[in-house]
Design a protein around this motif. Sequence first.
Motif, short mmCIF file in Angstrom:
data_model
loop_
_atom_site.label_atom_id
_atom_site.label_comp_id
_atom_site.label_asym_id
_atom_site.label_seq_id
_atom_site.Cartn_x
_atom_site.Cartn_y
_atom_site.Cartn_z
N GLY A 189 53.83 31.50 38.00
CA GLY A 189 53.53 30.31 38.80
C GLY A 189 53.71 28.99 38.10
N ILE A 190 54.29 28.99 36.90
CA ILE A 190 54.54 27.72 36.22
C ILE A 190 55.83 27.11 36.77
N ALA A 191 55.78 25.83 37.08
CA ALA A 191 56.99 25.12 37.51
C ALA A 191 57.78 24.74 36.26
N VAL A 192 59.10 24.99 36.29
CA VAL A 192 59.94 24.74 35.12
C VAL A 192 61.05 23.75 35.50
N LEU A 193 61.13 22.65 34.75
CA LEU A 193 62.22 21.69 34.90
C LEU A 193 63.01 21.73 33.59
N MET A 194 64.30 22.06 33.69
CA MET A 194 65.08 22.34 32.50
C MET A 194 66.36 21.50 32.47
N ILE A 195 66.62 20.87 31.32
CA ILE A 195 67.90 20.20 31.10
C ILE A 195 68.85 21.21 30.49
N CYS A 196 70.02 21.35 31.08
CA CYS A 196 71.02 22.31 30.59
C CYS A 196 72.30 21.57 30.23
N ASP A 197 72.87 21.92 29.07
CA ASP A 197 74.17 21.38 28.68
C ASP A 197 75.31 22.31 29.06
N GLU A 198 74.98 23.55 29.39
CA GLU A 198 75.99 24.53 29.78
C GLU A 198 75.83 24.86 31.26
N LEU A 239 62.96 13.96 43.17
CA LEU A 239 63.12 15.41 43.03
C LEU A 239 61.75 16.06 43.20
N ARG A 240 61.76 17.39 43.36
CA ARG A 240 60.52 18.14 43.45
C ARG A 240 60.73 19.52 42.83
N VAL A 241 59.66 20.04 42.22
CA VAL A 241 59.66 21.37 41.63
C VAL A 241 58.39 22.08 42.05
N GLU A 242 58.54 23.25 42.65
CA GLU A 242 57.38 24.00 43.12
C GLU A 242 56.88 24.99 42.07
N ALA A 243 55.69 25.49 42.28
CA ALA A 243 55.12 26.51 41.39
C ALA A 243 56.03 27.74 41.40
#
Length: 494
Positions: free
Chosen positions: A446-455, A274-278
């Motif tokens: 500009g912060i890259a955010v990776l989030m786990i979601c249950d909904e 996977l990849r997450v950008e700014a």
Amino acid sequence: MEPFLSLNHISKTFHATRALDDIALAFMPGEVHCLAGQNGCGKSTLIKIISGVYRPDEGAEIRLGGRQYSRLSPAQSVASGIQVIYQDLSLFANLSVWENIAINHYHHGLLVNKKRLRQVAERAMASIHVSLPLEARVGELSIARCQLVAICRALAQDARLIIMDEPTASLTHQEVEGLLHIVRQLREKGICVVFVSHRLEEVMAVSDRISVLKDGQLVGTWPAAEITTRRLGFLMTGREFDYQVRELWQSRQSTPVLEVRKLSRAGEYQEVSLRVEAGEVVSIVGLLGAGRTELCLSLFGMTRPDSGEILINGQPVALRSNRDAIRHGVGYVSEDRMSRGLIMTQSIENNIISTVFGKVTGPGGLISRARSGELVARLVTALSIKTGDVQLPVNTLSGGNAQRVSIARWLAITPKLLILDSPTVGVDIANKAGIYHIISELASHGIAVLMICDEIDEAWYQSHRILVMQQGRITHSFLPDTSTREQIAEVVSG
């Protein structure tokens, strides 16, 4: 039909704070009655008065089982058929399923009759058509099965009114459906279920009546069929919440902040890329046990992958510990803020600076109160943390404000990548909106955010991209503006 429990003129004052103000409610046999409201509205105080933990102020009238009381003791409450299933379930992890269910029957006789106690457990399970391994240790069960143990324990106590406090907070979508089915079965047996949840869709799906509390007062009680989710949110907060899908993500640079290449860890996740950008918000959705949290723990250096690569700003990194991750600009907000995310008995200030002691120390290596105060004040203001004193312990805050402190301690490191593991679990609708605003602000800076979601709804509205994880693998990728929530839910549930 007579109410099973009637409350009139219920007030409760703590020092100068009026937690409840002249509440009047009735709970009917065979109904699901939801208590709705923001954190701090008085729900927990009311539950503790019903269960006999708190004594109400003078003038209270409680009618239960044909008798009238000015207050209930815990013994009177239980003897009358009132059972509370708290969010932590209060089970004995080292005891078996049958021992937990029949725990309150041990006092019959001098010797423990295991056969009789097992029969008590079996009857309780049969009454709601569930099957659990009687000899299994509760500590080895999933959260969903532990919920069933707690419900069966209440039934073994001849429960006539069961209060469920945030029962779905740690459950997957499929497990929630299973629990709501059990709740409907309890209703059919004539048991009153008082359902407390921040998830308004579940409230609407299972409730017969909904009572809304706000600032310690009863706003009103409505049949669930006569109210909408949007209207309920407004009654609880006085605000309208109308979320919009994020605009299609336009790639801004060739080098992402985070890139993962074929990362694997035996028994947890396999071949993850996977990849997450700014400035991008990427969510991972999936069933409990799909490997989402396990993946994030490796990205934060808490566990080591067996193979594959992690790149930060295009450079391969070896994250042997969380210190390595922090040094590379990675922050991690844990789902379990009470044990992993925060030191609940320590002050708000100490929690926030715990990740950046080097930034706030002065000559001699001692903490500079001036530097610490300046940093903490800035973050408290930026994240709208509601507190009168940053020296108060975190356990004095509501769930939403505690979660903001958890985010603040990682913003203190000025992260390039922030990993959010189920950031709105146990948080009310207004604080959810506040956390969503914080996430948007982080991305805009500009912060890259990776989030786990249950909904699914949360991921769909709050992300630029949605990744589905199944059995340790990333299997699908969705763009919210070109997909539907139903399509994503179908894939997640298989």
